[in-house]
Write a protein that holds these residues in place. Structure first.
Motif, PDB file in Angstrom:
ATOM      1  N   THR A 112      -5.147  17.225   0.080  1.00  0.00           N
ATOM      2  CA  THR A 112      -5.417  16.142  -0.871  1.00  0.00           C
ATOM      3  C   THR A 112      -4.598  14.911  -0.509  1.00  0.00           C
ATOM      4  N   SER A 113      -5.223  13.740  -0.603  1.00  0.00           N
ATOM      5  CA  SER A 113      -4.532  12.473  -0.371  1.00  0.00           C
ATOM      6  C   SER A 113      -4.795  11.534  -1.545  1.00  0.00           C
ATOM      7  N   PHE A 114      -3.723  10.886  -2.007  1.00  0.00           N
ATOM      8  CA  PHE A 114      -3.822   9.848  -3.025  1.00  0.00           C
ATOM      9  C   PHE A 114      -3.382   8.533  -2.383  1.00  0.00           C
ATOM     10  N   ARG A 115      -4.139   7.458  -2.604  1.00  0.00           N
ATOM     11  CA  ARG A 115      -3.723   6.191  -2.009  1.00  0.00           C
ATOM     12  C   ARG A 115      -4.100   5.019  -2.905  1.00  0.00           C
ATOM     13  N   ALA A 116      -3.362   3.921  -2.707  1.00  0.00           N
ATOM     14  CA  ALA A 116      -3.607   2.707  -3.478  1.00  0.00           C
ATOM     15  C   ALA A 116      -3.150   1.511  -2.671  1.00  0.00           C
ATOM     16  N   ILE A 136      -7.831   2.053  -5.359  1.00  0.00           N
ATOM     17  CA  ILE A 136      -7.144   3.312  -5.604  1.00  0.00           C
ATOM     18  C   ILE A 136      -8.127   4.428  -5.299  1.00  0.00           C
ATOM     19  N   GLY A 137      -7.662   5.505  -4.687  1.00  0.00           N
ATOM     20  CA  GLY A 137      -8.603   6.542  -4.290  1.00  0.00           C
ATOM     21  C   GLY A 137      -7.965   7.900  -4.091  1.00  0.00           C
ATOM     22  N   ILE A 138      -8.812   8.909  -4.115  1.00  0.00           N
ATOM     23  CA  ILE A 138      -8.410  10.294  -3.870  1.00  0.00           C
ATOM     24  C   ILE A 138      -9.334  10.864  -2.805  1.00  0.00           C
ATOM     25  N   GLU A 139      -8.763  11.549  -1.831  1.00  0.00           N
ATOM     26  CA  GLU A 139      -9.554  12.215  -0.797  1.00  0.00           C
ATOM     27  C   GLU A 139      -9.188  13.696  -0.787  1.00  0.00           C
ATOM     28  N   GLY A 158       0.817  -1.204   0.000  1.00  0.00           N
ATOM     29  CA  GLY A 158       0.000   0.000   0.000  1.00  0.00           C
ATOM     30  C   GLY A 158       0.850   1.252   0.000  1.00  0.00           C
ATOM     31  N   SER A 159       0.246   2.356  -0.401  1.00  0.00           N
ATOM     32  CA  SER A 159       0.963   3.619  -0.442  1.00  0.00           C
ATOM     33  C   SER A 159      -0.033   4.764  -0.330  1.00  0.00           C
ATOM     34  N   ILE A 160       0.387   5.854   0.325  1.00  0.00           N
ATOM     35  CA  ILE A 160      -0.438   7.057   0.418  1.00  0.00           C
ATOM     36  C   ILE A 160       0.459   8.284   0.299  1.00  0.00           C
ATOM     37  N   TYR A 161       0.021   9.252  -0.506  1.00  0.00           N
ATOM     38  CA  TYR A 161       0.752  10.500  -0.700  1.00  0.00           C
ATOM     39  C   TYR A 161      -0.179  11.648  -0.340  1.00  0.00           C
ATOM     40  N   GLN A 162       0.295  12.529   0.540  1.00  0.00           N
ATOM     41  CA  GLN A 162      -0.542  13.601   1.068  1.00  0.00           C
ATOM     42  C   GLN A 162       0.025  14.962   0.708  1.00  0.00           C
ATOM     43  N   LEU A 163      -0.842  15.826   0.154  1.00  0.00           N
ATOM     44  CA  LEU A 163      -0.493  17.214  -0.110  1.00  0.00           C
ATOM     45  C   LEU A 163      -1.121  18.061   0.992  1.00  0.00           C
TER      46      LEU A 163
END
Length: 386
Positions: free
Chosen positions: A331-335, A376-379, A321-326
């Protein structure tokens, strides 16, 4: 989910609370309070969801999850979490759709109590009381409740009593120890065609030690029993489940941007069916996960788990898994990508019988149901509240 906020909204039943989670449908299969309930996470079956209460895995392939859901209420739960997607690498079998995690509340603040009473149509009554607080290093929480209703049709009466307890104390600067106990006793008349009784209880002992700034150790021992009895026009059907487990998890900070989780468990259970299966077995295993932040705001994880079942064999599961946060834009991107499984139940393996409308044929050579799942998702945060 916040149980206190749910109560303020008038959401008191666990299955109603779970419907607030995207991708989750929880409902009574009979449409009435007390009827066996279902949990569909991302479209998977109830049997593909795992329930963990106070750190002990309750649902396995032989334990009917619907009994826990039908009797669940939010007033004696301190936290409710849903983890969607295949989670076998961390939580083991029966987590193809996801995991439902709940804990008994911890007492906080000055000693205080409360009680509520409700009455309504269809001879409906509900009452519950709670007392909690902290005294020095000791915290405590105790709740109990009773409810009954005739529902809105003939011969659909339901009644239930339940209780929940947690006592926790800090014995020195390193170690915190505690115990929990939960129980409910339920009766439901299914349209006069059958009478259903469930008696369930769970007790745990646990210890958490902050050995150092880099090492936290957790130990848990738990025991669960559930008896289900169904008297119908076709005869009597009942099951008795007994399960005990011990487990440990260790959280190690290897570097500022690198964290390791490692642990193991041993579980013994027995399962009996009226005039049918009488089996028991062991399962045991180890698991580990690594969390790494290679650059700022990017967190990646890798996890694996191996466990062995006496009844049919072993399983190896994994998850990435991975998550990238701005942070500035919220904004968060995760998969995620993972493997999970559902073990064959004792009924699947050993139950041989013929009924009027059903035929069960034992298959001792069955292997586990397995799945590979990804998400996969965007928050995006919008303002302070959305």
């Amino acid at each position: 989910l916040d149980p206190e906020a749910l109560q303020n909204q008038g959401i008191l039943q666990l299955r109603d609370a779970l419907n607030a989670v995207p991708g989750v449908i929880s409902t009574s299969t009979g449409g009435q309070t007390g009827a066996v309930s279902s949990l569909f996470i991302r479209g998977t079956k109830t049997a593909d969801s795992q329930v963990v209460i106070d750190g002990m895995r309750l649902s396995d392939s032989s334990t009917p999850l619907g009994n826990v859901l039908s009797g669940g209420r939010v007033y004696d739960v301190g936290s409710i979490e849903i983890l969607r997607g295949p989670q076998g690498a961390i939580y083991g079998g029966e987590s193809i759709g996801g995991v439902l995690w709940m804990e008994t509340p911890r007492g906080t603040g000055d000693p205080r109590g409360s009680a509520t009473f409700e009455a309504g149509a269809f001879q409906s009554l509900a009452a519950n009381a709670m007392f909690q607080g902290e005294t020095g290093p000791l915290s405590y929480f105790l709740a109990g409740g009773y409810e009954e209703t005739d529902n809105d049709g003939p011969d659909e009466n339901f009644h239930q009593g339940s209780t929940a307890l947690r006592v926790e104390g800090k014995i020195d600067p390193v170690w915190t120890v505690g115990t929990t106990f939960r129980a409910f006793d339920t009766f439901y008349d299914d349209h006069g065609a059958s009478e259903n009784r469930v008696d369930s209880s769970l007790a745990t002992l646990y210890a958490t030690g902050v050995i150092s700034a880099r090492w936290t150790a957790r130990f848990l021992a738990g025991y669960q029993q559930e008896s289900y009895d169904n008297d119908s026009d076709y005869g009597n059907y009942g099951t008795d489940t007994r399960a005990g487990s011990i487990s440990t998890d260790h959280e190690l900070t290897l570097a500022e941007n690198l964290r390791l989780l490692a642990g193991g468990f041993f579980h013994h259970d027995s399962f009996q069916v009226t005039d049918g299966v009488d089996e028991g077995g062991d399962r045991y295993g180890i698991h580990s996960a690594l969390e790494w932040e290679p650059v700022a705001n990017l967190t990646t994880t890798a996890a694996f788990r191996w466990e062995n079942y006496d009844s049919y064999g072993d399983e190896f599961t994994w998850r990435l898994g991975s998550i990238y946060q701005l942070e500035k834009s919220g904004t968060s991107f995760r998969a995620g990508l993972g493997r999970s499984f559902r073990a064959p139940s004792y009924n699947d393996l050993f139950y041989n019988t013929d009924l009027v409308y059903f035929k069960y044929v034992a298959n001792p050579e069955l292997e586990a149901q397995t799945s590979i799942g990804w998400d996969i998702g965007i928050e995006q945060k919008i303002g302070d509240h959305h």
